[in-house]
Structures are given as C-alpha cells and as structure tokens.
Design an enzyme around this catalytic site. Structure first.
Site, PDB file in Angstrom:
ATOM      1  N   ASP A 255       0.830  -1.222   0.000  1.00  0.00           N
ATOM      2  CA  ASP A 255       0.000   0.000   0.000  1.00  0.00           C
ATOM      3  C   ASP A 255       0.860   1.266   0.000  1.00  0.00           C
ATOM      4  OD1 ASP A 255       0.688  -0.346   2.709  1.00  0.00           O
ATOM      5  OD2 ASP A 255      -1.336   0.042   3.474  1.00  0.00           O
TER       6      ASP A 255
ATOM      7  N   SER B  34      -7.849  -4.005  14.282  1.00  0.00           N
ATOM      8  CA  SER B  34      -8.773  -3.445  15.269  1.00  0.00           C
ATOM      9  C   SER B  34      -8.686  -1.929  15.257  1.00  0.00           C
ATOM     10  CB  SER B  34      -8.443  -3.980  16.662  1.00  0.00           C
ATOM     11  OG  SER B  34      -7.176  -3.536  17.099  1.00  0.00           O
TER      12      SER B  34
ATOM     13  N   ASP C 251      -6.211  -0.610   5.396  1.00  0.00           N
ATOM     14  CA  ASP C 251      -7.094  -1.097   6.455  1.00  0.00           C
ATOM     15  C   ASP C 251      -8.408  -0.332   6.474  1.00  0.00           C
ATOM     16  OD1 ASP C 251      -4.854  -2.529   6.960  1.00  0.00           O
ATOM     17  OD2 ASP C 251      -4.443  -1.649   8.931  1.00  0.00           O
TER      18      ASP C 251
ATOM     19  N   SER D 192     -14.068   3.000  26.266  1.00  0.00           N
ATOM     20  CA  SER D 192     -13.981   1.719  25.564  1.00  0.00           C
ATOM     21  C   SER D 192     -14.057   0.596  26.570  1.00  0.00           C
ATOM     22  CB  SER D 192     -12.661   1.611  24.791  1.00  0.00           C
ATOM     23  OG  SER D 192     -12.463   0.264  24.391  1.00  0.00           O
TER      24      SER D 192
HETATM   25  P1  ADP Z   1      -4.301  -4.012  14.928  1.00  0.00           P
HETATM   26  O1  ADP Z   1      -4.880  -2.853  14.193  1.00  0.00           O
HETATM   27  O2  ADP Z   1      -3.571  -4.940  14.034  1.00  0.00           O
HETATM   28  O3  ADP Z   1      -5.283  -4.724  15.788  1.00  0.00           O
HETATM   29  P2  ADP Z   1      -2.812  -1.888  16.118  1.00  0.00           P
HETATM   30  O4  ADP Z   1      -1.624  -1.851  17.017  1.00  0.00           O
HETATM   31  O5  ADP Z   1      -2.759  -1.155  14.850  1.00  0.00           O
HETATM   32  O6  ADP Z   1      -3.192  -3.429  15.911  1.00  0.00           O
HETATM   33  O7  ADP Z   1      -4.051  -1.329  16.904  1.00  0.00           O
HETATM   34  C1  ADP Z   1      -4.344  -1.797  18.202  1.00  0.00           C
HETATM   35  C2  ADP Z   1      -4.674  -0.606  19.063  1.00  0.00           C
HETATM   36  O8  ADP Z   1      -5.918  -0.020  18.641  1.00  0.00           O
HETATM   37  C3  ADP Z   1      -4.893  -0.960  20.512  1.00  0.00           C
HETATM   38  O9  ADP Z   1      -3.671  -1.007  21.218  1.00  0.00           O
HETATM   39  C4  ADP Z   1      -5.777   0.195  20.972  1.00  0.00           C
HETATM   40  O10 ADP Z   1      -4.985   1.342  21.224  1.00  0.00           O
HETATM   41  C5  ADP Z   1      -6.633   0.466  19.743  1.00  0.00           C
HETATM   42  N1  ADP Z   1      -7.872  -0.309  19.862  1.00  0.00           N
HETATM   43  C6  ADP Z   1      -8.178  -1.478  19.273  1.00  0.00           C
HETATM   44  N2  ADP Z   1      -9.398  -1.913  19.643  1.00  0.00           N
HETATM   45  C7  ADP Z   1      -9.866  -1.007  20.523  1.00  0.00           C
HETATM   46  C8  ADP Z   1     -11.077  -0.884  21.297  1.00  0.00           C
HETATM   47  N3  ADP Z   1     -12.044  -1.799  21.240  1.00  0.00           N
HETATM   48  N4  ADP Z   1     -11.182   0.191  22.093  1.00  0.00           N
HETATM   49  C9  ADP Z   1     -10.234   1.120  22.147  1.00  0.00           C
HETATM   50  N5  ADP Z   1      -9.084   1.075  21.464  1.00  0.00           N
HETATM   51  C10 ADP Z   1      -8.897   0.024  20.665  1.00  0.00           C
HETATM   52 MG    MG Z   2      -3.745  -1.440  13.067  1.00  0.00          MG
END
Ligand code: ADP
Ligand code: MG
Length: 392
Positions: free
Chosen positions: A38, A137, A182, A69
């Site tokens: 990307d 996520s 993403d 959250s």
């Molecule tokens: P991925 O996107 O691969 O899951 P990332 O490190 O890019 O991993 O993103 C993960 C981060 O996104 C978490 O550490 C948190 O800061 C944020 N995050 C993910 N899910 C949630 C949630 N349900 N509530 C709040 N923050 C979240």
């Molecule tokens: Mg991510």
C-alpha cells in the site's frame, strides 16, 4: 436489537447515562494478498471480516468529547477547541484522532476556524475484533467513529474521504506510518467480496470471492505473538522501499514490473533488491489472484497465497517461526493456500480451506504449535462481510 448492539447500548448507558442517539459499527479486515504494497502505491486485496467494533454515540450541547472503551478502563475527555495531534495518547488517540482529522476536513482547510460549528460528543466503544492480531482493530475503531461523526455532524463525506481521515488519524495522531488499506477495507467491504485496492489512485473495485460456491472458507490463525521490533521493522522496510525506488529512478515501486527485476539486481545491494523484489512480485500476485478468482474460482488461488508467504519470509523477512509453522502446517494438512497476513513480526496467518477440512486443519495446526512449545494459537473462521454502517 442484536447482541452486539445491545451490548454497545448498555455499555454506553453505564458510562454516560441515558441512551445513545445511534449505533454505528465497522469491521476488522484480513488481507487476502498484497502485503506492504500500500505505501508503495501498489495493489492490495483485503476483505472486511465478521468481527466488528461498535460505537454508541450521542451529540452534546457543548464542545466536549468524551470517549470510553470496554477494552480499557476510564473515560478520556478532550475539548474540540483544544484537539491537537500531540496531546492525544494511548487508545483514545484513535477515536479522538479521527475527531481531530474530521474537524479539519469539516473546515476544509485545517485552519484555526476548523470545526467551529461542530458539537461535542459522547462515544462508547465495544468490540469483538481482537487487538494486535493483524486484523486491524485500529481501523475498525477509526472507521466506526468516522461514520458516526460523519452522520451526527452532518458532514456528508464520502467513503474515500473517511478512509483518508482514518489514515490521517493513525499517521499524525497515533504516529503509525500506515497506508490506507485497512480503512478502505473496513469502509468498503461487502459480503463474499474482497476489495481490490489500487493505492496509486485509491481506486477500489469489489471482486466476488466465491468462497462459499467453492465450498471453502478462510481460517485465521492468530499466533498471539507480537515482536517488540515490529514498529522498527515496519519503518525500516518502508525505508528500503524508498531507497530502492530512488535508486531505480522512480517515484514509487509501483512504477516497476517483473521486467525491471534484472536491472534492479544490477543496481541495488542484495538486501534492498530482495525488498524490492517482494513488492514487485506481490503486486503481480494480487492481480493474478483476482484474475484467477474471476477465471477459475477460489480453488485456483492457492499457489499465489503460498508464493506470497515465501516472498514475505525470504525476501521481505517479516515472518516469524510461529507464522511459518502455521502456514506450513496448513499446507501439509491440505489447505488450498496459506500465508501470513498483516504487517508481520507476529500476528496472524490465513489459510483458505475446504469446509470439510476446516476442523482437521485447525486441530492439526494447534497440535504442531503444542509440539513446538509455542503459545497456543487462536484459530477461527472469518467470512467476508459488509463495511462500516449505521446499525441503529
Ligand atoms: P491491529 O490494528 O492490528 O489490531 P494496532 O496496534 O494497529 O493493531 O491497533 C491496536 C490498538 O488499537 C490498541 O492497542 C488500541 O490502542 C486500539 N484499539 C483497538 N481496539 C480497541 C477498542 N475496542 N477500544 C479502544 N481502542 C482500541
Ligand atoms: Mg492497526
């Protein structure tokens, strides 16, 4: 109301009292093929999955933003007038970063007057997208918040603009130099479709996967490992790609094709050459995968998935022993194809398996992890699902 919405609504009440104005959700994604392409203006082919982050939101009369959250304790507050990228840290940087990026977009110029007419907001997040597993996520949070704010602020931004807002939040506020894949997947996903994303012009095309018709589906094998050098590894791969493009006299590696490989081998040092070769061949594999889906169906894409893994393992060097074992086990157990997915250095692999084989493949992978003394992986099926939307 389905269970996820019920949970979102109840969590909102527990944090802020009363009921939300509405509920919005956005999915995580897996990338079927096209890794680290990307930011090289290349092709990627992700799909939105049936795991989502829900945001229950209610507009306020004042200019306060409050976010909660269920994955983290506490409520984080910020004033719309005092939102600056540097002031936002931790998980709240994702939702508040989106608010910051969107208030700039609302002003059209990012200037001091940005977002003067916007109201404050209470936002409550609940999710079943596993964090840090390579299922994005982070984009699920960003895109759920983006569609909610877009609606409640009445901005009418289109999905491409929302994707850029999510990316801007992640780049400038969270400080992760990620591409647009993403967010595009999370916003544009459709059931049983992948999104062919051309990162040069951000054009997207929905491509039928036909997994169900082929009697097959995707298994995610989350190794539940993440390596501390992941951020540094990502940044150094980006640098190698930029160095390679510069040495080859092009603005991005997208401008190169397989026919340029001999010249690249002459010009580049051995390591940069391998990094460049991964990008060039991976772009081609994305196009080959889409052509195979259209021409022959899902059962024909295995060789491209397998070759993609080898390229990431040997040329781009972003795999891990756990990911290699997940992929090799899946292949030995008869998967149509398998590869690590996501940025690498841990996270998840995917395997395309015939439905009749899924249980056996999952069990066999779990056993090989146990034999190797690795952390037990989380293995679960995912299906291609719809993108970000208002649910209620
Ligand atoms: P991925 O996107 O691969 O899951 P990332 O490190 O890019 O991993 O993103 C993960 C981060 O996104 C978490 O550490 C948190 O800061 C944020 N995050 C993910 N899910 C949630 C949630 N349900 N509530 C709040 N923050 C979240
Ligand atoms: Mg991510």
């Amino acid at each position: 109301m389905n269970q996820a919405l019920q949970r979102g609504s109840e969590y909102f009440s527990s944090q802020f009292g009363g009921a939300p104005d509405g509920l919005w959700s956005a999915p995580g994604r897996v990338n079927l093929i096209g890794e680290h392409t990307d930011y090289n203006e290349g092709f990627a082919f992700p799909l939105a999955i049936d795991k989502r982050t829900t945001v229950a939101a209610r507009a306020r009369e004042d200019r306060l933003l409050r976010v909660a959250s269920s994955a983290f304790p506490g409520v984080v507050e910020a004033n719309l007038d005092a939102l600056t990228p540097d002031a936002l840290t931790g998980w709240a940087a994702y939702p508040l970063g989106v608010a910051w990026a969107m208030s700039r977009a609302a002003a059209g110029d990012g200037g001091a007057s940005s977002g003067a007419r916007l109201t404050g907001m209470d936002l409550a997040l609940t999710s079943n997208v596993p964090a840090g597993a390579g299922l994005s996520s982070s984009a699920a949070v960003e895109c759920a918040v983006a569609v909610a704010l877009n609606d409640l602020w009445g901005l009418g931004l289109d999905r491409q603009e929302l994707a850029r807002i999510g990316q801007l939040a992640e780049n400038k506020v969270v400080g992760a130099p990620t591409g647009i894949m993403d967010q595009s997947a999370s916003l544009l996903g459709e059931p049983d479709h992948g999104i062919l994303l051309d990162c040069q012009n951000l054009l997207t095309e929905s491509v039928a996967l036909g997994f169900a018709a082929a009697g097959a589906g995707l298994l995610v094998i989350d190794t539940r490992t993440s390596h501390s050098h992941a951020d540094g590894g990502y940044a150094s791969r980006r640098r190698s790609c930029e160095d390679g493009a510069r040495a080859m006299g092009v603005g991005s590696l997208r401008a190169l094709g397989p026919e340029d490989l001999p010249r690249a081998a002459d010009l580049l040092d051995e390591k940069t050459y391998r990094r460049v070769r991964h990008i060039i061949t991976e772009n081609q594999r994305v196009l080959d995968t889409v052509a195979a889906l259209r021409g022959s169906g899902a059962a024909a894409i295995g060789p491209f998935l397998n070759a993609s893994h080898v390229s990431m393992r040997d040329d781009f060097e972003i795999s891990t022993p756990e990911l290699d074992l997940a992929v090799a086990s899946a292949q030995e157990l008869g998967a149509i194809g398998a590869r690590m997915t996501g940025g690498g250095f841990g996270g998840a692999a995917i395997a395309l398996v015939r439905n009749d084989d899924a249980g056996r493949v999952a069990g066999g992978i779990a056993r090989s992890f146990a034999r190797a003394g690795y952390t037990a992986p989380a293995i679960f099926p995912v299906t291609a699902s719809g993108g970000a939307r208002r649910d209620l």
